[in-house]
Scaffold this motif. Structure first.
Motif, PDB file in Angstrom:
ATOM      1  N   ARG A  81       0.837  -1.209   0.000  1.00 25.29           N
ATOM      2  CA  ARG A  81       0.000   0.000   0.000  1.00 25.29           C
ATOM      3  C   ARG A  81       0.870   1.256   0.000  1.00 25.29           C
ATOM      4  N   GLU A  82       1.932   1.266   0.762  1.00 21.99           N
ATOM      5  CA  GLU A  82       2.821   2.429   0.819  1.00 21.99           C
ATOM      6  C   GLU A  82       3.443   2.703  -0.552  1.00 21.99           C
ATOM      7  N   LEU A  83       3.852   1.647  -1.256  1.00 29.29           N
ATOM      8  CA  LEU A  83       4.430   1.832  -2.597  1.00 29.29           C
ATOM      9  C   LEU A  83       3.392   2.337  -3.588  1.00 29.29           C
ATOM     10  N   ILE A  84       2.170   1.850  -3.484  1.00 31.85           N
ATOM     11  CA  ILE A  84       1.103   2.343  -4.369  1.00 31.85           C
ATOM     12  C   ILE A  84       0.855   3.820  -4.088  1.00 31.85           C
ATOM     13  N   TYR A  85       0.811   4.180  -2.814  1.00 33.78           N
ATOM     14  CA  TYR A  85       0.613   5.578  -2.438  1.00 33.78           C
ATOM     15  C   TYR A  85       1.781   6.432  -2.947  1.00 33.78           C
ATOM     16  N   GLU A  86       3.002   5.934  -2.783  1.00 33.65           N
ATOM     17  CA  GLU A  86       4.191   6.656  -3.259  1.00 33.65           C
ATOM     18  C   GLU A  86       4.117   6.891  -4.767  1.00 33.65           C
ATOM     19  N   ALA A  87       3.779   5.843  -5.500  1.00 33.51           N
ATOM     20  CA  ALA A  87       3.697   5.964  -6.962  1.00 33.51           C
ATOM     21  C   ALA A  87       2.598   6.936  -7.372  1.00 33.51           C
ATOM     22  N   SER A  88       1.439   6.845  -6.736  1.00 35.23           N
ATOM     23  CA  SER A  88       0.314   7.706  -7.124  1.00 35.23           C
ATOM     24  C   SER A  88       0.537   9.156  -6.706  1.00 35.23           C
ATOM     25  N   SER A  89       1.448   9.390  -5.778  1.00 34.43           N
ATOM     26  CA  SER A  89       1.771  10.753  -5.339  1.00 34.43           C
ATOM     27  C   SER A  89       2.898  11.369  -6.162  1.00 34.43           C
ATOM     28  N   ASN A  90       3.548  10.562  -6.979  1.00 35.39           N
ATOM     29  CA  ASN A  90       4.683  11.017  -7.776  1.00 35.39           C
ATOM     30  C   ASN A  90       4.184  11.402  -9.175  1.00 35.39           C
ATOM     31  N   PRO A  91       4.238  12.683  -9.528  1.00 34.88           N
ATOM     32  CA  PRO A  91       3.707  13.101 -10.831  1.00 34.88           C
ATOM     33  C   PRO A  91       4.452  12.512 -12.031  1.00 34.88           C
ATOM     34  N   THR A  92       5.632  11.944 -11.815  1.00 40.67           N
ATOM     35  CA  THR A  92       6.358  11.345 -12.938  1.00 40.67           C
ATOM     36  C   THR A  92       5.950   9.898 -13.190  1.00 40.67           C
ATOM     37  N   VAL A  93       5.128   9.310 -12.314  1.00 38.58           N
ATOM     38  CA  VAL A  93       4.669   7.927 -12.503  1.00 38.58           C
ATOM     39  C   VAL A  93       3.231   7.961 -13.012  1.00 38.58           C
ATOM     40  N   GLU A  94       3.059   7.562 -14.259  1.00 38.06           N
ATOM     41  CA  GLU A  94       1.724   7.533 -14.857  1.00 38.06           C
ATOM     42  C   GLU A  94       1.069   6.159 -14.744  1.00 38.06           C
ATOM     43  N   ALA A  95       1.900   5.124 -14.654  1.00 37.61           N
ATOM     44  CA  ALA A  95       1.378   3.765 -14.536  1.00 37.61           C
ATOM     45  C   ALA A  95       2.252   2.962 -13.583  1.00 37.61           C
ATOM     46  N   LEU A  96       1.596   2.182 -12.745  1.00 40.25           N
ATOM     47  CA  LEU A  96       2.269   1.302 -11.797  1.00 40.25           C
ATOM     48  C   LEU A  96       1.883  -0.131 -12.148  1.00 40.25           C
ATOM     49  N   LEU A  97       2.885  -0.949 -12.434  1.00 37.40           N
ATOM     50  CA  LEU A  97       2.643  -2.341 -12.789  1.00 37.40           C
ATOM     51  C   LEU A  97       3.252  -3.221 -11.707  1.00 37.40           C
ATOM     52  N   LEU A  98       2.391  -4.027 -11.077  1.00 38.07           N
ATOM     53  CA  LEU A  98       2.836  -4.929 -10.026  1.00 38.07           C
ATOM     54  C   LEU A  98       2.753  -6.362 -10.515  1.00 38.07           C
ATOM     55  N   THR A  99       3.686  -7.187 -10.066  1.00 37.64           N
ATOM     56  CA  THR A  99       3.653  -8.608 -10.361  1.00 37.64           C
ATOM     57  C   THR A  99       3.935  -9.383  -9.088  1.00 37.64           C
ATOM     58  N   GLY A 100       3.136 -10.425  -8.856  1.00 38.46           N
ATOM     59  CA  GLY A 100       3.342 -11.285  -7.696  1.00 38.46           C
ATOM     60  C   GLY A 100       2.394 -10.984  -6.548  1.00 38.46           C
ATOM     61  N   GLY A 101       2.266 -11.969  -5.670  1.00 28.26           N
ATOM     62  CA  GLY A 101       1.445 -11.816  -4.481  1.00 28.26           C
ATOM     63  C   GLY A 101      -0.051 -11.830  -4.733  1.00 28.26           C
ATOM     64  N   THR A 102      -0.465 -12.350  -5.888  1.00 26.66           N
ATOM     65  CA  THR A 102      -1.888 -12.309  -6.237  1.00 26.66           C
ATOM     66  C   THR A 102      -2.595 -13.633  -6.002  1.00 26.66           C
ATOM     67  N   GLY A 103      -1.901 -14.612  -5.454  1.00 24.06           N
ATOM     68  CA  GLY A 103      -2.505 -15.926  -5.250  1.00 24.06           C
ATOM     69  C   GLY A 103      -3.473 -15.948  -4.075  1.00 24.06           C
ATOM     70  N   ILE A 104      -3.796 -17.143  -3.630  1.00 23.91           N
ATOM     71  CA  ILE A 104      -4.781 -17.280  -2.558  1.00 23.91           C
ATOM     72  C   ILE A 104      -4.185 -17.836  -1.265  1.00 23.91           C
ATOM     73  N   SER A 105      -2.862 -17.907  -1.182  1.00 22.51           N
ATOM     74  CA  SER A 105      -2.265 -18.371   0.073  1.00 22.51           C
ATOM     75  C   SER A 105      -2.433 -17.287   1.135  1.00 22.51           C
ATOM     76  N   ASN A 106      -2.254 -17.663   2.366  1.00 25.91           N
ATOM     77  CA  ASN A 106      -2.384 -16.701   3.473  1.00 25.91           C
ATOM     78  C   ASN A 106      -1.402 -15.545   3.328  1.00 25.91           C
ATOM     79  N   ARG A 107      -0.271 -15.787   2.711  1.00 25.76           N
ATOM     80  CA  ARG A 107       0.769 -14.763   2.589  1.00 25.76           C
ATOM     81  C   ARG A 107       0.463 -13.746   1.479  1.00 25.76           C
ATOM     82  N   ASP A 108      -0.307 -14.130   0.459  1.00 29.82           N
ATOM     83  CA  ASP A 108      -0.581 -13.259  -0.685  1.00 29.82           C
ATOM     84  C   ASP A 108      -1.482 -12.095  -0.282  1.00 29.82           C
ATOM     85  N   SER A 109      -1.004 -10.865  -0.504  1.00 25.90           N
ATOM     86  CA  SER A 109      -1.781  -9.692  -0.077  1.00 25.90           C
ATOM     87  C   SER A 109      -1.837  -8.580  -1.118  1.00 25.90           C
TER      88      SER A 109
END
Length: 170
Positions: free
Chosen positions: A62-90
């Motif tokens: 969440r902090e990285l998403i907030y950082e990216a969305s607050s940075n006017p030089t970042v127009e798109a944020l692409l994340l990979t990983g952590g999308t599964g259904i295990s307890n650790r995936d968030s």
């Protein structure tokens, strides 16, 4: 010419992107999916302004998403990983909790295309996209196959159009 083609022609030539790999085990040397995103973006004329790896931790993501969305030089944020259904995936929970507008079609189309490749296991995908402020945010699974699919079939063809629409004045 239809309106979609017209909008694509009016889209920006390049987009400034930030890449986040969510993983408890990947390093810069072993982050094949993040590197695939970076290479794909650069070869398609996009600019990569930052590429980092973060542990699969809800608050850190969440902090990285907030950082990216607050940075006017970042127009798109692409994340990979952590999308599964295990307890650790968030990643899905972190992304969805911050979206101003969800682009449900991203996840729907990703799962449809994934179903064509891997069958019913596509139901395990929690790919999600949308906007946070003036930043387009797309989260995809961590496998190279999933990243290749999302980049080639959805994001590279439409990311410029997404940013155009997101920034369009009323």
């Amino acid at each position: 010419m239809n309106s979609v083609d017209e909008h694509r022609q009016q889209s920006p030539e390049t987009i400034s992107c930030m890449i986040v790999t969510v993983s408890d085990t990947r390093t810069p040397e072993t982050d094949e999916s993040g590197q695939l995103i970076k290479t794909s973006l650069e070869e398609a004329g996009y600019s990569v302004v930052k590429h980092i790896i973060v542990k699969d931790d809800y608050d850190a993501i969440r902090e990285l998403i907030y950082e990216a969305s607050s940075n006017p030089t970042v127009e798109a944020l692409l994340l990979t990983g952590g999308t599964g259904i295990s307890n650790r995936d968030s990643t899905y929970e972190a992304v969805s909790s911050l979206l101003d507008k969800e682009l449900s079609g991203f996840g729907e189309i990703f799962r449809y295309l994934s179903f064509e490749e891997i069958g019913a296991a596509a139901i395990l995908s929690r790919a999600i996209g949308g906007t946070v402020g003036n930043t387009a945010v797309f989260s995809m699974p961590g496998s190279r196959g999933a990243v290749r699919l999302a980049m080639e079939r959805i994001l590279l063809p439409e990311l410029r159009h997404v940013v155009r629409e997101m920034n369009k004045q009323r």
